[in-house]
Design an enzyme around this catalytic site. Structure first.
Site, short mmCIF file in Angstrom:
data_model
loop_
_atom_site.label_atom_id
_atom_site.label_comp_id
_atom_site.label_asym_id
_atom_site.label_seq_id
_atom_site.Cartn_x
_atom_site.Cartn_y
_atom_site.Cartn_z
N HIS A 171 0.89 -1.19 0.12
CA HIS A 171 -0.01 0.09 -0.02
C HIS A 171 0.85 1.04 0.14
O HIS A 171 0.35 2.16 -0.21
CB HIS A 171 -0.91 -0.01 1.31
CG HIS A 171 -0.27 0.28 2.65
ND1 HIS A 171 -0.08 -0.89 3.42
CD2 HIS A 171 -0.09 1.44 3.01
CE1 HIS A 171 0.58 -0.07 4.58
NE2 HIS A 171 0.53 1.02 4.39
N ASP B 270 0.41 -7.60 1.68
CA ASP B 270 0.67 -6.30 1.74
C ASP B 270 2.16 -5.76 1.89
O ASP B 270 2.72 -5.15 2.38
CB ASP B 270 0.00 -5.52 3.04
CG ASP B 270 0.17 -4.01 3.18
OD1 ASP B 270 0.29 -3.49 2.00
OD2 ASP B 270 0.37 -3.26 4.11
N SER C 104 5.05 2.99 7.54
CA SER C 104 4.66 1.83 6.71
C SER C 104 6.09 1.26 5.98
O SER C 104 6.42 1.97 5.28
CB SER C 104 3.51 1.82 5.84
OG SER C 104 2.06 1.84 6.65
#
Length: 378
Positions: free
Chosen positions: A116, A146, A220
């Site tokens: 993402h 992910d 992230s």
């Protein structure tokens, strides 16, 4: 006896007085000498006592975190680009940038990050710890885990050291998160916390590490590092809600290695699929300890139909291993490939039966994965 004269008496008395004075002086000298010796001994004992006290003081070890951050930071990169999300009305604004973090896994420019982070970005730039900038030349994305692999044209980079298994990590163990929170100017920011829980099944296809390390938008794709300087996980998402604090989640190192190996070998992750959809029990959904089986809700593949599997059947075990959740199956299938045959222990029409099933290859987000499985976009 002849009596002594006055002179002789006087001389004798003087002699006695002199002898007495000498004796007294000698006694005083002896006392002073003993006192001095005693004082010296006492002082010596006091010095030794002080030395012993100093040597028995508790030595507080130096905090290893600064050195760990120093060692790992060269393996951490910032990733920044412009969003192409059509739902973002300001995407055309050149100042509307999205960013995240990545971890170098090879000296020739391969980097792992979150799917993402790179999805929906254009004009993407990677910035290394020494301030050099690079364009991305190759990208491989696996949305189910992910995770993504990106490549930059660089050499002599410092790859991070990944723990072989995050399962050796203990709850309460100190960990460090390194990343690019909030603003791209905050690259290589470090936060410290502890592991709050292991093997969490929360909004993801695989089990995650929970920690209370501060993870903010932009973290992230960055590393979660143990006190050995090993990457035990890739930071992926957090709970962001009023009243919720310090609940971040990381993809364990063994899942990262599984996905990386598949992407390098095939350019995709070739996951096996049972060929049918399942529903977890209420206990499994809410997180209660349970041995409740899964219920088949829809049969998809021809192989599953040939095996005699029907809607309403109940699945207890695969190759003798009990499964109670979709995550259980996904974790188990890391060791399997499409085309392999497995034995399923099931209940059908009230009877306990064994079915032999040939696994198919999952395509995209299939029946073995949870809905809405991607990490929160930071």
């Amino acid at each position: 006896m002849k009596p002594m004269g006055k002179k002789r008496v006087i001389l004798l008395v003087c002699s006695l007085m002199l002898l007495s004075g000498a004796a007294e002086a000698g006694a005083q000298s002896a006392v002073k000498s003993q006192s001095a010796a005693k004082t010296k001994t006492t002082a010596s004992v006091a010095v030794k006592s002080q030395k012993n006290t100093a040597s028995t003081k508790v030595q507080i070890p130096a905090d290893p975190v600064p050195q760990i951050v120093k060692n790992v930071s060269p393996s951490v990169v910032g990733i920044i680009g412009r969003s192409t999300d059509p739902a973002d009305k300001t995407a055309a604004n050149r100042n509307n940038l999205a960013h995240g973090t990545g971890v170098i896994i090879s000296s020739n420019g391969w980097i792992v990050t979150n799917a993402h982070v790179v999805n929906g970005l254009q004009s993407t730039v990677v910035v290394t710890a020494d301030g050099k900038t690079y364009k991305i030349t190759d990208t491989y994305v696996d949305e189910i885990s992910d995770l993504a692999l990106i490549k930059i044209n660089a050499s002599n980079l410092q790859p991070a050291v990944f723990a072989k298994s995050a399962q050796n990590t203990q709850v309460g163990e100190k960990v460090v998160a390194i990343g690019t929170p909030i603003s791209f100017s905050f690259r290589n920011s470090a936060t410290v916390g502890v592991v709050s829980g292991m093997n969490r099944a929360i909004n993801a296809s695989y089990r995650l590490i929970q920690s209370d390390t501060a993870i903010n938008p932009g973290n992230s794709g960055g590393p979660l590092v143990n006190m050995k300087g090993e990457v035990v996980g890739i930071n992926s998402m957090k709970f962001a809600a009023i009243g919720v604090e310090n609940m971040g989640f990381s993809i364990p190192s063994e899942t990262v290695q599984y996905v990386i190996n598949q992407l390098f070998k095939y350019g995709e992750v070739r996951r096996p699929s049972l060929g049918f959809s399942m529903e977890e029990s209420w206990s499994a959904i809410v997180g209660l300890p349970t041995q409740d089986p899964l219920t088949i809700t829809k049969v998809v593949s021809d192989e599953a139909k040939k095996a005699g599997i029907r809607e309403g059947d109940v699945l207890y075990a695969i190759n003798g291993k009990s499964v109670t959740s979709v995550v259980d199956i996904n974790e188990m299938f890391k060791s399997y490939m499409p085309g392999q045959t497995v034995k399923l222990l099931m209940q059908s029409d009230g009877d306990i039966v064994t079915r032999k099933l040939v696994l198919t290859q999952a395509s995209g987000v299939d029946e073995n994965t949870l809905a809405d499985d991607a990490g929160e976009e930071f």
